[in-house]
Scaffold this active site. Structure first.
Site, PDB file in Angstrom:
ATOM      1  N   LYS A 154      37.577  37.813  33.535  1.00 43.63           N
ATOM      2  CA  LYS A 154      38.697  37.290  34.331  1.00 43.63           C
ATOM      3  C   LYS A 154      38.347  36.063  35.178  1.00 43.63           C
ATOM      4  O   LYS A 154      38.824  35.917  36.298  1.00 43.63           O
ATOM      5  CB  LYS A 154      39.291  38.406  35.211  1.00 43.63           C
ATOM      6  CG  LYS A 154      39.925  39.523  34.398  1.00 43.63           C
ATOM      7  CD  LYS A 154      40.562  40.589  35.243  1.00 43.63           C
ATOM      8  CE  LYS A 154      39.573  41.567  35.820  1.00 43.63           C
ATOM      9  NZ  LYS A 154      40.220  42.808  36.297  1.00 43.63           N
ATOM     10  N   ASP A 190      40.325  49.742  38.447  1.00 47.35           N
ATOM     11  CA  ASP A 190      41.761  49.880  38.738  1.00 47.35           C
ATOM     12  C   ASP A 190      42.455  50.914  37.851  1.00 47.35           C
ATOM     13  O   ASP A 190      43.437  51.522  38.276  1.00 47.35           O
ATOM     14  CB  ASP A 190      42.478  48.520  38.647  1.00 47.35           C
ATOM     15  CG  ASP A 190      42.116  47.741  37.382  1.00 47.35           C
ATOM     16  OD1 ASP A 190      41.388  48.279  36.526  1.00 47.35           O
ATOM     17  OD2 ASP A 190      42.551  46.589  37.259  1.00 47.35           O
TER      18      ASP A 190
END
Length: 454
Positions: A154, A190
């Site tokens: 990311k 997450d």
């Protein structure tokens, strides 16, 4: 829709055969990830998270949560009140671009400074606060609060962190300051947070999925099926949450038969070439870029903006020279549009090319391009979810999903359910729930469950 555009987009439309084949390959990959003897050859690493208890809803007390998974991070103070109830106060902090690629120690010092400010602001500087740290990058966990970063994703690339224990790095940064009594008690990603926060509200939740900047999932597996787990963790508890790291699925070529030239181009230009190939077909970091590349090709082939004559070359040039010009959020806005005004689509076309009032035909073509790309993403996500549900013994399984793509795209949920209907075993019932702040509330719940088991 005219023939040229249909032909152009055909590569994004998965046939029933292709869906079944991806499903079989995915299930095989998960099985390989779970077995010690084949884990090293597997793309989906199926890391044990060491979270073995789901919340009951009766948890009480004040907990901190830290959520780092993208270009900003959040600090949360979560007060658990029992009865499935919680209040949350939170603050968002930016991760400056230079810190995303600068030395790792500086990143953690910045985070510790923000934590201290937050705790001070809430007059909790002298209180003992257990912290759950949501760190949404691929990690090998050696225990609940030890997690070695295997690789940055990311857009992050801080040297000095890969191979290191990020829980320890955060702990040391907090200690260096010495101005808050914060204990890092749990590290999670997450997806685990999403599963925990959904299970807090619905005890039938067994799968957590993120479709946002990145794409990943975790699920509850029986300890006997998790080879990588030491015997000591199999005695008392019979279940464990497994982090699939499914974004890496396809790195051994399993998706080559459905990947397009545009997928290859996205990969070629990424900072992690040949990695996270499933993620590059499903997540918000890449979907807008896929639309941009397809639009360039559609303009070259005279399949869109036919009335523009030689200005089409100008439009193609605009798209080619501005890499981030088509954002993933545009896809959600375009697919949310109402006929005949098509206000979002016209605004976006005007932003891109300065076309004042785009024709209905061109608006519909752009929408069709977006639909093909987003429905393929949702289909792939649904294939993964179905593979996980079919591994779980429970007859009824609830799936908690979070992430900007799932949350804001008007049809992503429908697309997912349509494919799941075809793949989930007929003797099973499933439902999907939108997670309410998994990486925040979920992290606090992991911290609470961890404090309780101590």
């Amino acid at each position: 829709m005219d023939v040229e555009l249909r032909e152009l987009m055909q590569a994004f439309v998965l046939s029933d055969y292709q869906v079944q084949e991806v499903y079989s390959r995915f299930c095989l990959e998960i099985a390989k990830g779970l077995r010690r003897s084949t884990n090293s050859q597997s793309n989906t690493k199926c890391f044990p998270t060491y979270v073995q208890e789901l919340p009951t809803g009766d948890e009480m007390g004040k907990y901190l949560a830290l959520d780092l998974g993208g270009t900003n991070f959040r600090v949360l103070l979560v007060s658990l009140k029992g009865h499935h109830d919680a209040t949350v106060e939170s603050q968002i902090y930016a991760v400056p671009k230079d810190l995303m690629i600068g030395p790792g120690v500086e990143l953690f010092d910045h985070i510790a400074e923000c934590l201290a400010k937050f705790v001070h602001k809430h007059n909790m500087s002298s209180a003992y606060l257990p912290l759950g740290f949501t760190f949404s990058f691929p990690c090998v966990q050696a225990g609940l609060k030890e997690a070695m970063l295997t690789r940055w994703t990311k857009g992050f690339g801080c040297p000095g962190v890969e191979g290191e224990d990020v829980g320890r790095m955060l702990h040391e940064a907090i200690r260096r300051r010495g101005d808050a009594d914060i204990a890092v008690v749990a590290l999670l990603n997450d997806t685990t947070g999403t599963l925990m926060s959904c299970a807090h509200r619905n005890p039938e939740c067994r799968v957590g999925v993120i479709v946002g900047t990145g794409c990943n999932a975790c699920y509850v597996e029986h300890v006997d099926n998790v080879d990588l787990l030491d015997a000591q963790f199999k005695r008392k508890e019979k279940q464990i949450i497994v982090n699939c790291e499914w974004g890496a699925f396809g790195e051994s070529g399993q998706l080559d038969f459905v990947r397009t030239e545009y997928d290859n181009e996205v990969d070629r230009k990424s900072i992690n070439r040949a990695q996270q190939l499933f993620e590059k077909m499903t997540s918000g970091m890449y979907l807008g870029e896929l639309v941009r590349l397809v639009l360039v090709r559609a303009l070259e082939r005279n399949a869109i903006f036919k009335g523009a004559g030689n200005r089409r070359a100008e439009y193609a040039a605009i798209l080619q020279h501005n890499i981030d010009i088509f954002e993933t959020k545009h896809i959600s806005e375009i697919e949310s549009d109402t006929f005949p005004e098509l206000a979002n689509t016209r605004r976006i076309i005007n932003q891109l090319f300065g076309i004042e009032k785009a024709s209905v035909e061109d608006c519909q073509k752009l929408r069709y391009i977006c639909e093909c790309i987003s429905s393929r993403a949702a289909t792939l996500v649904a294939i993964g979810i179905s593979g996980l549900i079919n591994r779980i013994a429970d007859r009824k399984v609830v799936v908690g999903i979070d992430g900007s793509v799932y949350r804001y795209h008007p049809k992503f949920d429908t697309y997912i359910r349509n494919t799941m209907q075809k793949l989930v075993k007929s003797d099973k019932e499933f439902d999907i729930m939108l997670s309410e702040d998994g990486s925040g509330r979920g992290a606090a719940l992991v911290a609470a469950v961890a404090s309780k088991t101590k």
